[in-house]
Write a protein that holds these residues in place. Structure first.
Motif, short mmCIF file in Angstrom:
data_model
loop_
_atom_site.label_atom_id
_atom_site.label_comp_id
_atom_site.label_asym_id
_atom_site.label_seq_id
_atom_site.Cartn_x
_atom_site.Cartn_y
_atom_site.Cartn_z
N CYS A 22 45.38 42.02 38.93
CA CYS A 22 46.55 42.55 38.23
C CYS A 22 46.53 42.12 36.76
N CYS A 43 50.48 38.20 43.22
CA CYS A 43 51.51 37.68 42.31
C CYS A 43 52.91 37.86 42.90
N HIS A 75 48.89 41.55 34.81
CA HIS A 75 49.94 40.64 34.35
C HIS A 75 49.65 39.18 34.68
N HIS A 76 48.97 38.93 35.79
CA HIS A 76 48.73 37.54 36.21
C HIS A 76 47.26 37.24 36.46
#
Ligand SMILES: [Zn+2]
Length: 207
Positions: free
Chosen positions: A96, A167, A98-99
């Motif tokens: 991902c 996440c 974002h993380h």
């Protein structure tokens, strides 16, 4: 800049290159950065288990972020096959955006052939190709559908992805077992309700 590309079908130009900075992954720099990160996290890198960890982590990211190129073989649709071609439950793992944690699950990819038919294994290869970068599930879904639409020129395309995001399961809301479902439809799969319902029932989704 270096580009990793899927070879275009029949000389089409595609805009689906995945661009990485600086000629591929800089392994020594990645190793040094992992070392820095772990030290900042107060990890003792002299512990026996951790001696090669920066090297292993850098190699792992290189593997997960390097798309495998492939040649999307196609065949003329000589029998005028006009029903859905579908690969369902294609397993994949991506990271991902974002993380940088994994999200994994299955992709269902189908199309209604036009003049050409794609080699069957290629639907899985397309999913894996676009998985190998820092992704958001919505974008991954759309990239697969757009690639098929643009390169194969079928009469319709349907892509559904079901995935579990680490996440969301090991941190944050800790919603273990929850699945995120995304879909992208083009052509007759978007316009014709009966075709879309057939696709959804073949993949086992309620329409
Ligand atoms: Zn995330």
């Amino acid at each position: 800049m270096s580009m990793s590309t899927i070879q275009p079908i029949d000389g089409h130009r595609n805009d689906f290159s995945i661009v990485t900075d600086g000629g591929g992954i800089d392994r020594p720099r990645a190793e040094a950065a992992v070392r820095d990160l772990l030290e900042a996290l107060r990890v003792d890198l002299n512990a026996p288990d951790l001696l090669d960890t920066p090297k292993r982590v850098a190699a792992m990211y290189e593997e997960l972020l390097t798309p495998k190129e492939f040649n999307p073989t196609t065949f003329p649709n000589d029998d005028s096959y006009d029903e859905l071609v579908l690969s369902k439950n294609i397993p994949f793992t991506s990271l991902c955006a974002h993380h940088a944690l994994p999200f994994s699950g299955v992709a269902h990819v189908g199309y209604l052939p036009g003049e050409r038919i794609l080699g069957l294994s290629k639907l899985a290869r397309i999913v894996h190709y676009f998985s190998r970068s820092l992704q958001v599930q919505e974008r991954l879904t759309k990239q697969i559908a757009d690639w098929l639409e643009t390169e194969l020129i079928p009469r319709g395309v349907g892509v559904v992805i079901e995935a579990e995001h680490m996440c969301m399961t090991i941190r944050g809301v800790q919603a273990a077992g929850s699945k995120t479902v995304t879909s992208a439809m083009h052509g007759l799969l978007r316009e014709r309700v009966a075709t879309r319902q057939e696709f959804l029932s073949l993949i086992g989704a309620s329409s």
